[in-house]
Design an enzyme around this catalytic site. Structure first.
Site, short mmCIF file in Angstrom:
data_model
loop_
_atom_site.label_atom_id
_atom_site.label_comp_id
_atom_site.label_asym_id
_atom_site.label_seq_id
_atom_site.Cartn_x
_atom_site.Cartn_y
_atom_site.Cartn_z
N CYS A 183 -7.30 7.03 4.60
CA CYS A 183 -6.72 7.27 5.94
C CYS A 183 -7.37 8.51 6.58
O CYS A 183 -7.36 9.59 5.99
CB CYS A 183 -5.21 7.46 5.85
SG CYS A 183 -4.48 7.80 7.47
N ASN A 226 -15.57 -3.35 4.39
CA ASN A 226 -14.70 -3.07 5.53
C ASN A 226 -15.44 -2.12 6.48
O ASN A 226 -16.17 -1.25 6.04
CB ASN A 226 -13.40 -2.44 5.00
CG ASN A 226 -12.41 -2.03 6.07
OD1 ASN A 226 -11.80 -0.97 5.98
ND2 ASN A 226 -12.23 -2.84 7.09
N GLY A 227 -15.22 -2.32 7.77
CA GLY A 227 -15.81 -1.42 8.76
C GLY A 227 -16.59 -2.18 9.81
O GLY A 227 -17.65 -2.73 9.54
N HIS A 255 -14.37 1.02 3.11
CA HIS A 255 -14.79 1.22 4.50
C HIS A 255 -16.06 2.08 4.46
O HIS A 255 -16.05 3.17 3.90
CB HIS A 255 -13.68 1.94 5.28
CG HIS A 255 -13.97 2.07 6.74
ND1 HIS A 255 -13.03 1.78 7.72
CD2 HIS A 255 -15.08 2.45 7.41
CE1 HIS A 255 -13.57 1.98 8.91
NE2 HIS A 255 -14.81 2.40 8.75
N GLY A 294 -9.99 -5.25 10.21
CA GLY A 294 -8.84 -4.54 10.77
C GLY A 294 -8.73 -4.75 12.27
O GLY A 294 -8.26 -5.78 12.75
N ARG A 295 -9.23 -3.76 13.03
CA ARG A 295 -8.99 -3.73 14.48
C ARG A 295 -9.48 -5.00 15.20
O ARG A 295 -8.85 -5.45 16.15
CB ARG A 295 -9.68 -2.51 15.09
CG ARG A 295 -9.08 -1.20 14.59
CD ARG A 295 -9.94 -0.01 14.96
NE ARG A 295 -11.27 -0.11 14.39
CZ ARG A 295 -12.36 0.39 14.97
NH1 ARG A 295 -12.28 1.02 16.12
NH2 ARG A 295 -13.54 0.26 14.39
N GLN A 314 0.82 -1.22 0.00
CA GLN A 314 0.00 0.00 0.00
C GLN A 314 0.86 1.26 0.00
O GLN A 314 1.86 1.35 0.71
CB GLN A 314 -0.95 0.04 1.20
CG GLN A 314 -1.96 1.17 1.04
CD GLN A 314 -2.92 1.32 2.20
OE1 GLN A 314 -2.54 1.80 3.27
NE2 GLN A 314 -4.16 0.92 2.00
N LYS A 337 -8.03 1.34 -1.64
CA LYS A 337 -8.76 1.28 -0.37
C LYS A 337 -9.28 2.68 -0.09
O LYS A 337 -8.52 3.64 -0.09
CB LYS A 337 -7.86 0.81 0.77
CG LYS A 337 -8.64 0.70 2.09
CD LYS A 337 -7.87 -0.03 3.17
CE LYS A 337 -8.76 -0.45 4.33
NZ LYS A 337 -9.57 0.59 4.93
#
Length: 339
Positions: free
Chosen positions: A106, A206-207, A175, A230-231, A76, A146
């Site tokens: 981001c 995503n999300g 996201h 992700g997290r 990325q 992304k």
């Protein structure tokens, strides 16, 4: 220019899974740890910062060149200078990467104020120019994006989706929040579903995909080709395996808390540990424990007390108290709300 085929997934009969790129988290070591518990189909590196003086960051490069997980790794980039993005993409293509991914999501203010990351969503014309040049430079392997559904609102959402089509992007990770939403508030899965209908490439949703059940629900709501987590994969590295179990209609394997204790031990053993002062190492581990704690203790005592520790002994004594006390307890299948 036509699209390029994506690397093969681990399980051809199932939707795709990917570990989201996370700065200071998805390094080589974390990819190896995740792979130990059940790899996603795709990994994405932390972002390579791109500007006039940038060179490829060696430690991020290691997550490509020294990666023995057997899974494809997308590199990325983040930046807005077109010649430098092109130069970096060409440099990256000299390595064994699955593809080049452009970060357009981001939400860090220091990034978007420079018109990079999520800041790009404010100017579709710029996105058009960047993707046109990158597509020319990256023509023998996937070029992926992304992004989020918008900056402050979704005014540019559809025009950017059309630009993604125009330049034959190979994969879109979306996201379902705006840049200004950061990580708060509901995820607009309906807009991910709109993107799935509109773009010609596969879409990863995503999300806030915090459990295998959520992954199934998001896939059915959106029609996406897969999910990017992700997290919540930090708190539960078994999640990719659990998602596959759920997709196959199998019962989800419970994770005993003693296994969570082993995972924390593994995270502590970073290869560079001997050169890192104890306090910094404890701080690094706490970043992971912030997520793990949410599925370990419904009352929030583990989270609160963990944040107060300052030494290795204190931290691991606390982990032992919460994770080894009861032999039968397991990791919650979804994070506790209100912690």
């Amino acid at each position: 220019m036509s699209q390029v085929s994506l690397p093969q997934s681990l399980h051809l009969d199932l939707p795709l899974t990917a570990l989201a790129p996370m700065q200071d988290v998805t390094n080589l070591w974390f990819m190896k740890v995740i792979a130990h518990y059940g790899s996603p189909d795709y990994f994405f590196t932390e972002y390579f910062r791109v500007n006039e003086t940038s060179r490829l960051n060696r430690s991020i490069l290691a997550s490509i060149t020294e990666n023995d997980t057997g899974r494809p790794v997308f590199a990325q980039m983040i930046g807005e200078s077109i010649p430098d993005l092109v130069r970096t993409a060409i440099d990256l293509c000299r390595y064994n990467i699955a593809g080049v991914d452009l970060n357009m999501g981001c939400p860090a203010p220091r990034i978007y104020r420079k018109k990079a990351g999520g800041g790009l969503l404010l100017s579709p014309e710029k996105v058009d120019l960047i993707l046109a040049q990158l597509r020319q430079a990256v023509n023998d392997r996937p070029l992926t994006v992304k992004m989020r559904v918008g900056f402050e609102n979704t005014d540019t959402f559809y025009s950017i989706l059309d630009i993604i089509n125009r330049h034959s992007i190979d994969l879109l990770s979306l996201h379902g929040r705006t840049v200004k939403d950061m990580y708060h508030g509901p995820v607009k899965y309906d807009l991910i579903a709109e993107a799935v209908k509109r773009v010609h490439c596969p879409v990863l949703a995503n999300g806030n995909i915090y459990s295998a059940t959520t992954a199934l629900s998001v896939l059915s709501q959106t029609g996406a080709a897969g999910v990017m987590v992700g997290r919540w994969a930090i708190g539960n590295p078994w999640l990719f395996n659990q998602i596959r179990q759920a997709l196959r209609g199998e019962p989800i394997s419970p994770v005993p808390l003693v296994e969570v204790r082993n995972y924390i031990e593994r995270l502590w053993q970073i290869p560079s540990a001997p050169n890192i002062p104890e306090r910094a190492r404890v701080g690094y581990l706490k970043m992971f424990l912030n997520y793990i704690a949410l599925s370990v203790d419904a009352q929030g005592d583990f989270l609160r007390l963990m944040r107060k520790t300052s030494t290795e002994v204190e931290l691991f004594n606390l982990c032992d108290r919460f994770l080894l006390a009861e032999g039968t307890q397991t990791l919650a299948l979804a994070p506790y709300s209100g912690v």
